[in-house]
Design an enzyme around this catalytic site. Structure first.
Site, short mmCIF file in Angstrom:
data_model
loop_
_atom_site.label_atom_id
_atom_site.label_comp_id
_atom_site.label_asym_id
_atom_site.label_seq_id
_atom_site.Cartn_x
_atom_site.Cartn_y
_atom_site.Cartn_z
N ASN A 1 55.26 45.35 31.85
CA ASN A 1 55.32 46.26 33.00
C ASN A 1 56.41 47.33 32.85
O ASN A 1 56.42 48.30 33.62
CB ASN A 1 55.50 45.49 34.32
CG ASN A 1 54.25 44.77 34.79
OD1 ASN A 1 54.32 43.71 35.42
ND2 ASN A 1 53.07 45.34 34.53
N ASP A 4 47.86 40.54 41.52
CA ASP A 4 47.41 41.83 41.01
C ASP A 4 46.63 42.60 42.08
O ASP A 4 45.98 42.00 42.94
CB ASP A 4 46.52 41.59 39.76
CG ASP A 4 46.40 42.85 38.90
OD1 ASP A 4 47.12 43.83 39.14
OD2 ASP A 4 45.56 42.83 37.98
C1 IPE Z 1 49.92 41.35 35.43
O1 IPE Z 1 49.32 42.41 36.07
C2 IPE Z 1 51.39 41.34 35.74
C3 IPE Z 1 51.76 41.02 37.11
C4 IPE Z 1 50.93 40.70 38.07
C5 IPE Z 1 53.16 41.01 37.38
P1 IPE Z 1 49.10 43.81 35.34
O2 IPE Z 1 48.48 44.70 36.35
O3 IPE Z 1 50.37 44.27 34.73
O4 IPE Z 1 48.09 43.43 34.17
P2 IPE Z 1 47.09 44.31 33.33
O5 IPE Z 1 47.88 45.47 32.79
O6 IPE Z 1 46.01 44.78 34.26
O7 IPE Z 1 46.56 43.40 32.28
C1 IPE Z 2 50.42 44.02 40.74
O1 IPE Z 2 49.77 45.13 41.21
C2 IPE Z 2 51.92 44.17 40.81
C3 IPE Z 2 52.58 44.24 39.50
C4 IPE Z 2 52.01 44.23 38.35
C5 IPE Z 2 54.03 44.39 39.53
P1 IPE Z 2 49.44 46.38 40.26
O2 IPE Z 2 50.54 47.37 40.42
O3 IPE Z 2 49.17 45.95 38.89
O4 IPE Z 2 48.14 46.92 40.97
P2 IPE Z 2 46.84 47.53 40.27
O5 IPE Z 2 46.40 46.55 39.22
O6 IPE Z 2 47.26 48.84 39.68
O7 IPE Z 2 45.85 47.67 41.39
MG MG Z 3 47.48 45.44 37.89
#
Ligand code: IPE
Ligand code: IPE
Ligand code: MG
Length: 228
Positions: free
Chosen positions: A64, A16
């Site tokens: 997602n 993340d």
């Molecule tokens: C969890 O991260 C999913 C992945 C890392 C693929 P998110 O960024 O989607 O999670 P939330 O929305 O902050 O809980």
């Molecule tokens: C994790 O990074 C990747 C996926 C969930 C696919 P994020 O895209 O969630 O990054 P933040 O949480 O917005 O920083």
């Molecule tokens: Mg995230």
């Protein structure tokens, strides 16, 4: 740390912070995701040297899909590119690819690519890379419960045998980057007695050294499983 001295066979990571990494640099989110793939590549190369059996990476959750269409398509594009560019290295390094989650609803060409990669790496004995794609743990448990019920009474073992992770070792260590302290529908059943490790490092900045730090901390945890 010497080979496997940490004792973690199965490590999972919620990758993340790609978006925040990009935002801090005034870059488009896609750039954060792209650098995130670089972090993945370095870790996959370290599976065997670190003495881990299975590395499970949360790449795309069933939630997602709520993201803007262009971001979803950037992520699918990166996945496509990653499989094409790294498949030969997996084969060379004897790494077996595994997918958890319902990847069959991804774009058709990706499904074909994934199934090709699964077939070509099926004999890999140098560790397993499990990638969670369109994965949601609650959905997985519902699927598994239905499958177990169709075979008879649901027990801990009969349900676990129907989970996408049935053929993986028990989860030892679950890592989440970027400072968020939640599971976001990842490996809820499997994490029952996993050790949890949270770090503020944003995913694109996460290195093999950071994973070694997590493994060192894991090695110093006392796992009790409810006993004493
Ligand atoms: C969890 O991260 C999913 C992945 C890392 C693929 P998110 O960024 O989607 O999670 P939330 O929305 O902050 O809980
Ligand atoms: C994790 O990074 C990747 C996926 C969930 C696919 P994020 O895209 O969630 O990054 P933040 O949480 O917005 O920083
Ligand atoms: Mg995230």
């Amino acid at each position: 740390m010497s080979h496997s001295a940490h004792g973690a066979r199965h490590v999972a990571i919620i990758m993340d912070g790609n978006g925040r990494w990009a935002k801090q640099r005034h870059l488009p989110r896609a750039m954060g995701h792209r650098r995130g793939v670089e972090a993945v590549r370095a870790l996959v190369r370290a599976i065997r040297p670190l003495g881990i059996d299975t590395l499970t990476l949360y790449a795309f959750s069933s939630e997602n899909w709520k993201r803007p269409e262009d971001e979803v398509s950037d992520l699918m594009g990166l996945l496509r590119h990653f499989i094409k560019s790294d498949l030969n290295e997996f084969i060379t390094n004897d790494v077996k690819l595994k997918i958890i989650g319902d990847y069959r609803v991804l774009p058709g060409d990706l499904v074909t690519l994934i199934e090709g990669a699964l077939a070509k790496t099926a004999g890999g004995r140098g560790g397993t890379l499990a990638v969670a794609l369109n994965y949601g743990s609650q959905q997985e448990i519902v699927r598994a419960a239905n499958a177990a019920a169709a075979r008879g009474v649901i027990t801990l073992d009969s349900l676990a045998a129907e989970l996408d992770t049935a053929d993986l070792p028990p989860l030892d260590l679950l890592v989440r980057t970027s400072g968020e302290v939640r599971l976001s529908n990842f490996l809820l059943w499997q994490a029952a007695y996993a050790e949890l490790y949270f770090t503020d490092v944003l995913w694109p900045d996460f290195t093999v050294g950071h994973l070694e730090q997590a493994l060192t901390e894991f090695a110093n945890r006392e796992r009790r499983y409810g006993g004493r």
